[in-house]
Motif scaffolding. Structure first.
Motif, mmCIF file in Angstrom:
data_model
loop_
_atom_site.group_PDB
_atom_site.id
_atom_site.type_symbol
_atom_site.label_atom_id
_atom_site.label_comp_id
_atom_site.label_asym_id
_atom_site.label_seq_id
_atom_site.Cartn_x
_atom_site.Cartn_y
_atom_site.Cartn_z
ATOM 1 N N ALA A 190 0.833 -1.221 0.000
ATOM 2 C CA ALA A 190 0.000 0.000 0.000
ATOM 3 C C ALA A 190 0.858 1.257 0.000
ATOM 4 C CB ALA A 190 -0.967 0.014 1.184
ATOM 5 N N LYS A 191 1.997 1.171 -0.695
ATOM 6 C CA LYS A 191 2.878 2.330 -0.862
ATOM 7 C C LYS A 191 2.963 2.602 -2.364
ATOM 8 C CE LYS A 191 5.743 1.073 3.171
ATOM 9 N NZ LYS A 191 5.450 2.218 4.039
ATOM 10 N N ASN A 192 2.019 3.368 -2.872
ATOM 11 C CA ASN A 192 1.894 3.621 -4.310
ATOM 12 C C ASN A 192 2.170 5.093 -4.596
ATOM 13 O OD1 ASN A 192 0.704 0.858 -4.828
ATOM 14 N ND2 ASN A 192 -0.843 1.694 -3.453
ATOM 15 N N TYR A 193 3.186 5.343 -5.424
ATOM 16 C CA TYR A 193 3.672 6.714 -5.592
ATOM 17 C C TYR A 193 3.738 7.110 -7.073
ATOM 18 C CZ TYR A 193 5.211 5.609 -0.843
ATOM 19 O OH TYR A 193 5.260 5.210 0.472
ATOM 20 N N PHE A 194 3.821 8.431 -7.290
ATOM 21 C CA PHE A 194 4.016 9.027 -8.623
ATOM 22 C C PHE A 194 2.979 8.572 -9.655
ATOM 23 C CE2 PHE A 194 8.303 8.814 -6.686
ATOM 24 C CZ PHE A 194 8.611 10.176 -6.670
ATOM 25 N N PRO A 195 1.688 8.561 -9.353
ATOM 26 C CA PRO A 195 0.693 8.140 -10.348
ATOM 27 C C PRO A 195 0.669 9.111 -11.528
ATOM 28 C CG PRO A 195 -0.392 9.164 -8.463
ATOM 29 C CD PRO A 195 1.050 9.004 -8.090
ATOM 30 N N ARG B 143 -7.246 6.766 -19.982
ATOM 31 C CA ARG B 143 -7.925 5.526 -19.608
ATOM 32 C C ARG B 143 -7.129 4.679 -18.613
ATOM 33 N NH1 ARG B 143 -12.268 4.817 -22.728
ATOM 34 N NH2 ARG B 143 -12.453 2.621 -22.107
ATOM 35 N N SER B 144 -5.823 4.946 -18.485
ATOM 36 C CA SER B 144 -4.978 4.122 -17.626
ATOM 37 C C SER B 144 -4.102 4.993 -16.734
ATOM 38 C CB SER B 144 -4.092 3.193 -18.462
ATOM 39 O OG SER B 144 -4.862 2.337 -19.280
ATOM 40 N N ILE B 145 -3.584 4.376 -15.678
ATOM 41 C CA ILE B 145 -2.709 5.058 -14.729
ATOM 42 C C ILE B 145 -1.485 4.182 -14.497
ATOM 43 C CG2 ILE B 145 -2.479 5.901 -12.350
ATOM 44 C CD1 ILE B 145 -5.612 6.240 -12.444
ATOM 45 N N ALA B 146 -0.318 4.769 -14.602
ATOM 46 C CA ALA B 146 0.926 4.080 -14.241
ATOM 47 C C ALA B 146 1.406 4.633 -12.914
ATOM 48 C CB ALA B 146 1.983 4.286 -15.318
ATOM 49 N N TYR B 147 2.085 3.803 -12.135
ATOM 50 C CA TYR B 147 2.566 4.256 -10.836
ATOM 51 C C TYR B 147 3.676 3.332 -10.350
ATOM 52 C CZ TYR B 147 -0.632 0.545 -9.309
ATOM 53 O OH TYR B 147 -1.267 -0.645 -9.152
ATOM 54 N N SER B 148 4.350 3.761 -9.321
ATOM 55 C CA SER B 148 5.414 2.997 -8.688
ATOM 56 C C SER B 148 4.863 2.403 -7.388
ATOM 57 C CB SER B 148 6.608 3.918 -8.391
ATOM 58 O OG SER B 148 7.539 3.300 -7.535
ATOM 59 N N ALA B 149 4.932 1.063 -7.255
ATOM 60 C CA ALA B 149 4.406 0.378 -6.072
ATOM 61 C C ALA B 149 5.570 -0.254 -5.306
ATOM 62 C CB ALA B 149 3.397 -0.687 -6.475
ATOM 63 N N THR B 150 5.804 0.217 -4.105
ATOM 64 C CA THR B 150 6.924 -0.284 -3.313
ATOM 65 C C THR B 150 6.661 -1.711 -2.826
ATOM 66 O OG1 THR B 150 7.427 1.955 -2.581
ATOM 67 C CG2 THR B 150 8.364 0.163 -1.284
ATOM 68 N N ALA B 151 7.702 -2.546 -2.900
ATOM 69 C CA ALA B 151 7.634 -3.933 -2.425
ATOM 70 C C ALA B 151 8.890 -4.218 -1.597
ATOM 71 C CB ALA B 151 7.523 -4.896 -3.603
#
Length: 454
Positions: A213-218, A225-233
Motif C-alpha cells: 500500500a505504498k503507491n507513488y508518482f501516479p 484511460r490508464s494510470i501508471a505508478y510505482s508500487a513499493t515492495a
C-alpha cells in the motif's frame, strides 16, 4: 550552445540529473539515443520538468527556488517567480499561461506578456487547467479543514466543490488529459493509496496498488484511460518498486517491470505505448539509470546510466488540428482558424466548438479606453465583470477581453481581441486605427497570438 533539432512526433524525455556536475535539465530522444544537456547550473535536486502542451517549452523550479521557463529550440531562459520547491506547475491548453500556487494564492502567469494575476485560495495545492482553458482544478481544505477537490473559473468565479472526502489529506492530485477524471493519493506517505473520481457522476474508484500500500508518482496515460505508478515492495534485505499499470476504475492491474529504487517517477510516451522510469539506486536514495518498458512487450531497456537522476517527464502528444488561413484585404489581417469552420459571411466563420468575426474600430488614441468601452458595453455582452488583459501583438498595443461567468448564454462564450493597427486603414470614406476580433473563449488566444497584418 546551439539550438537543438525539434521533433514533435516521437517525443523527448526531459529529466533532471547531475551527470554534468550540477543538477540540470537534460533531454533524451528515444528513437536515436541523442542525449543533450539543456541548462547550465540552473537546476536543483528537486527540479521537475513540466512540458508545455506544444512541446516547445519546459517549466521547472530550479536553483534558488526560482521558476524557469526554457525554450528547448532556442534555449532561451526566463525567470518568472520564486516559489516553494515541489510546487506543481501546469500549462494552459494553448501553452501560454502557467498556473501554480504561492502563499495561499493561485497565480496565473502569462508567459507571453509576463503579466500575472492571482486568486486567493488559502491552503490550495495542485492547481491544474481543464482542457477548456476556462476552468481550474485544485485541492484545498473545506470549512472543517478536510482536503477537498474544487473547480473554479479562471476569473475566480463559480467555485464548486467536487468531492465529499472524509478520509483526511489528498496528495498528488492529477486531472486526466481529457478533463473527465481526477486521481489522487491518500492518506499520506507511509501508506499511499490511489483513488480516482469520475467528474460526471462523482463515483470514486480505488486501485488495488502494490503489496505494501505504498503507491507513488501516479501518472495518467495520454488517452486518460490508464494510470501508471510505482508500487513499493520488499524482499529481504531491500525495498524495491514495481512499475504497474491499471485502468482508471481499478479493473486491469498489470506489472510491467521492477526498479531497485524504493519508488520512482514514471512517464508515458506520447502515444501511450511505453513507460519511462528510474532505477539503479543500489541501496542509496537516488537513481542512476533511466529505463523504458513497452506495455505491449514488457522487456525493459536501460537507456541512460550515470550520475544521479531525480525526475523525468516525457513530452506530450502534439495534436495538429488542420487549419485554413483567413485573409482579408479589407481589414488587412491574416490568421489561421480550424479547417472545419465554414464561412457565414465575409466577416464571420463558424464551426464545431467555436467561431470568429472581424471588424475595425475608429476611435481615440488610448487603447485602454477602447478596451474598457468594448468590455463594459451597456448591453453587457461579456457579462457584468469581464476581465481585460493588456498585451502586445505584432509589436502593437492590444488587449484581450474575457467574459465573466454571468455572460448571457446567447453570446456563445464570446471573447474579444483589440489590436492597434500599425497604421490606420481606410474602408470607404473612414479611417480605422483598431482591429477587433471576436471569437469564442476557447479559441481567442490561439487565433489572436498568430494574427498578422498585411
Amino acid at each position: 550552445m546551439q539550438a537543438i533539432p525539434h521533433d514533435l512526433v516521437q517525443g523527448w524525455i526531459a529529466y533532471t540529473s547531475n551527470r554534468g556536475g550540477t543538477f540540470d535539465i537534460w533531454l533524451y530522444r528515444p528513437q536515436d539515443g541523442l542525449n543533450f544537456q539543456l541548462t547550465q547550473g540552473l537546476g536543483a535536486e528537486f527540479s521537475v520538468p513540466y512540458w508545455s502542451p506544444d512541446s516547445r517549452r519546459i517549466a521547472f523550479i530550479g536553483i534558488g527556488n526560482v521558476v524557469h521557463l526554457l525554450d528547448i529550440v532556442t534555449l532561451a531562459v526566463a525567470r518568472i517567480d520564486q516559489i516553494e520547491p515541489y510546487t506543481l506547475l501546469d500549462w494552459s491548453p494553448d501553452s501560454r499561461l502557467l498556473a501554480y500556487v504561492k502563499n495561499g494564492r493561485i497565480v496565473i502567469y502569462d508567459t507571453f506578456s509576463h503579466g500575472s494575476y492571482a486568486i486567493t485560495e488559502p491552503g490550495a495545492s495542485d492547481v491544474q487547467w481543464f482542457p477548456s482553458g476556462t476552468e481550474l482544478l485544485f485541492a484545498a481544505p473545506d470549512s472543517n479543514g478536510i482536503t477537498q477537490l474544487f473547480r473554479i473559473r479562471t476569473d475566480g468565479t463559480d467555485r464548486r466543490q467536487i468531492t465529499k472526502n472524509a478520509d483526511g489529506p489528498l496528495h498528488d492530485v492529477r486531472l486526466s488529459p481529457d478533463g473527465t477524471f481526477v486521481l489522487y493519493t491518500f492518506p499520506g506517505v507511509s501508506i499511499s493509496i490511489i483513488s480516482t473520481v469520475d467528474l460526471a457522476t462523482g463515483t470514486t474508484y480505488t486501485l488495488d496498488g502494490g503489496p505494501l500500500a505504498k503507491n507513488y508518482f501516479p501518472a495518467w496515460s495520454p488517452d486518460s484511460r490508464s494510470i501508471a505508478y510505482s508500487a513499493t515492495a520488499y524482499k529481504e534485505p531491500n525495498y524495491y518498486s514495481l512499475i504497474q499499470v491499471d485502468s482508471r476504475n481499478g479493473q486491469n492491474q498489470r506489472t510491467l517491470a521492477a526498479s531497485d529504487c524504493f519508488a520512482t517517477p514514471v512517464g508515458w510516451s506520447p502515444d501511450g505505448s511505453k513507460i519511462a522510469y528510474l532505477s539503479g539506486c543500489a541501496g542509496v536514495e537516488s537513481a542512476s539509470q533511466l529505463w523504458i518498458a513497452d506495455i505491449r512487450e514488457p522487456m525493459p531497456e536501460s537507456v541512460i546510466s550515470g550520475g544521479r537522476i531525480t525526475a523525468l517527464q516525457w513530452s506530450p502528444l502534439v495534436r495538429k488540428v488542420p487549419e485554413n488561413i483567413y485573409t482579408s484585404f479589407v481589414y488587412r489581417v491574416s490568421f489561421p482558424y480550424p479547417a472545419n469552420w465554414r464561412r457565414v459571411s465575409e466577416e464571420r466563420y463558424e464551426g464545431p466548438g467555436g467561431f470568429f468575426q472581424v471588424s475595425a474600430i475608429s476611435a481615440g488614441d488610448r487603447i485602454a479606453d477602447i478596451c474598457s468601452s468594448e468590455a463594459f458595453h451597456p448591453l453587457l455582452p461579456y457579462g457584468s465583470s469581464p476581465r481585460i488583459i493588456m498585451i502586445t501583438i505584432q509589436n502593437q498595443e492590444a488587449c484581450f477581453i474575457f467574459p465573466s461567468s454571468d455572460q448571457p448564454p446567447e453570446m456563445n462564450k464570446q471573447a474579444a481581441l483589440i489590436v492597434r493597427y500599425p497604421r490606420p486603414i481606410q474602408i470607404g470614406e473612414t479611417f480605422y486605427n483598431y482591429f477587433i476580433l471576436w471569437a469564442d473563449v476557447n479559441h481567442i488566444r490561439q487565433i489572436g497570438r498568430r494574427l498578422s497584418f498585411l
